[in-house]
Scaffold this motif. Structure first.
Motif, PDB file in Angstrom:
ATOM      1  N   LEU A   1     -29.539 -35.279 -59.431  1.00 39.08           N
ATOM      2  CA  LEU A   1     -30.146 -35.160 -60.270  1.00 39.08           C
ATOM      3  C   LEU A   1     -30.159 -37.041 -60.701  1.00 39.08           C
ATOM      4  CD1 LEU A   1     -26.365 -33.785 -62.014  1.00 39.08           C
ATOM      5  CD2 LEU A   1     -29.348 -32.945 -62.154  1.00 39.08           C
ATOM      6  N   ARG A   2     -31.183 -37.033 -62.508  1.00 38.52           N
ATOM      7  CA  ARG A   2     -31.161 -38.276 -62.676  1.00 38.52           C
ATOM      8  C   ARG A   2     -30.598 -38.218 -63.687  1.00 38.52           C
ATOM      9  NH1 ARG A   2     -37.014 -40.891 -64.245  1.00 38.52           N
ATOM     10  NH2 ARG A   2     -36.228 -43.363 -63.667  1.00 38.52           N
TER      11      ARG A   2
ATOM     12  N   LYS B   1     -23.079 -45.249 -51.605  1.00 44.46           N
ATOM     13  CA  LYS B   1     -23.584 -45.809 -51.091  1.00 44.46           C
ATOM     14  C   LYS B   1     -24.467 -45.533 -50.435  1.00 44.46           C
ATOM     15  CE  LYS B   1     -22.127 -50.000 -50.721  1.00 44.46           C
ATOM     16  NZ  LYS B   1     -21.084 -50.728 -50.459  1.00 44.46           N
ATOM     17  N   GLY B   2     -26.101 -45.260 -49.999  1.00 48.91           N
ATOM     18  CA  GLY B   2     -27.294 -44.693 -49.354  1.00 48.91           C
ATOM     19  C   GLY B   2     -27.778 -43.339 -50.105  1.00 48.91           C
ATOM     20  N   ARG B   3     -26.413 -42.547 -51.378  1.00 46.93           N
ATOM     21  CA  ARG B   3     -27.395 -41.544 -51.627  1.00 46.93           C
ATOM     22  C   ARG B   3     -27.436 -41.577 -53.491  1.00 46.93           C
ATOM     23  NH1 ARG B   3     -23.499 -37.622 -52.945  1.00 46.93           N
ATOM     24  NH2 ARG B   3     -21.657 -39.811 -52.952  1.00 46.93           N
TER      25      ARG B   3
ATOM     26  N   MET C   1     -29.035 -39.365 -58.484  1.00 48.51           N
ATOM     27  CA  MET C   1     -28.077 -39.558 -57.345  1.00 48.51           C
ATOM     28  C   MET C   1     -28.739 -38.206 -56.608  1.00 48.51           C
ATOM     29  SD  MET C   1     -25.242 -38.993 -60.252  1.00 48.51           S
ATOM     30  CE  MET C   1     -26.240 -37.580 -60.938  1.00 48.51           C
ATOM     31  N   ASN C   2     -28.598 -38.656 -55.697  1.00 50.05           N
ATOM     32  CA  ASN C   2     -29.033 -37.194 -54.037  1.00 50.05           C
ATOM     33  C   ASN C   2     -27.744 -37.238 -53.187  1.00 50.05           C
ATOM     34  OD1 ASN C   2     -31.849 -37.531 -54.965  1.00 50.05           O
ATOM     35  ND2 ASN C   2     -31.802 -39.741 -54.248  1.00 50.05           N
ATOM     36  N   ASN C   3     -28.019 -35.942 -52.691  1.00 53.45           N
ATOM     37  CA  ASN C   3     -27.750 -35.315 -52.127  1.00 53.45           C
ATOM     38  C   ASN C   3     -25.946 -35.445 -52.099  1.00 53.45           C
ATOM     39  OD1 ASN C   3     -26.660 -34.543 -49.296  1.00 53.45           O
ATOM     40  ND2 ASN C   3     -26.315 -36.693 -47.935  1.00 53.45           N
ATOM     41  N   LEU C   4     -26.100 -34.555 -53.599  1.00 51.27           N
ATOM     42  CA  LEU C   4     -24.626 -34.326 -54.187  1.00 51.27           C
ATOM     43  C   LEU C   4     -23.376 -33.550 -53.454  1.00 51.27           C
ATOM     44  CD1 LEU C   4     -26.367 -34.215 -57.597  1.00 51.27           C
ATOM     45  CD2 LEU C   4     -24.585 -35.989 -56.959  1.00 51.27           C
TER      46      LEU C   4
END
Length: 123
Positions: free
Chosen positions: A17-18, A62-64, A80-83
């Motif tokens: 999501l962004r 951090k990192g995601r 937001m990645n790999n939620l």
């Protein structure tokens, strides 16, 4: 002065999501993102200073997650990645007042807050 957050919604675990936060009325050197899950306190997520390379992240994201800003549009973003399901919370954008270009992880250092946007991550 107003901070308008948008972009929340429902995502599956592993998805993305962004979030966006548009500031109106003035510009800010430091803007941040915090979140609050039900029954928990407000948690620092990320912040960005006046330059794009000056950022900070909470350990849990951090990192995601990645924060960025468009100074011309007076807008900051949170990609937001790999939620994960534990990312479920209301996300708030915030801004530090004054002319200080120093990132803080403390919510008490931010004098301006948006209305919050819900992010729900399902398994």
């Amino acid at each position: 002065v107003q901070l308008q957050a948008s972009g929340g919604g429902l995502a599956q675990a592993g998805g993305s999501l962004r979030l966006s936060c548009a500031a109106s009325g003035r510009s800010f050197k430091v803007m941040g993102w915090f979140r609050q899950a039900p029954g928990k306190g407000r948690e620092f997520v990320s912040a960005i200073g006046e330059s794009a390379g000056y950022t900070a992240y909470g350990d849990s994201v951090k990192g995601r997650f990645t924060t960025s800003r468009d100074n011309a549009e007076n807008t900051v973003y949170l990609s937001m990645n790999n939620l994960k399901t534990e990312d479920t919370a209301v996300y708030y954008c915030a801004a530090r007042g004054g002319l200080v270009n120093i990132i803080s992880r403390s919510a008490s250092q931010y004098g301006y807050w948006g209305q919050g946007t819900q992010v729900t991550v399902s398994s």
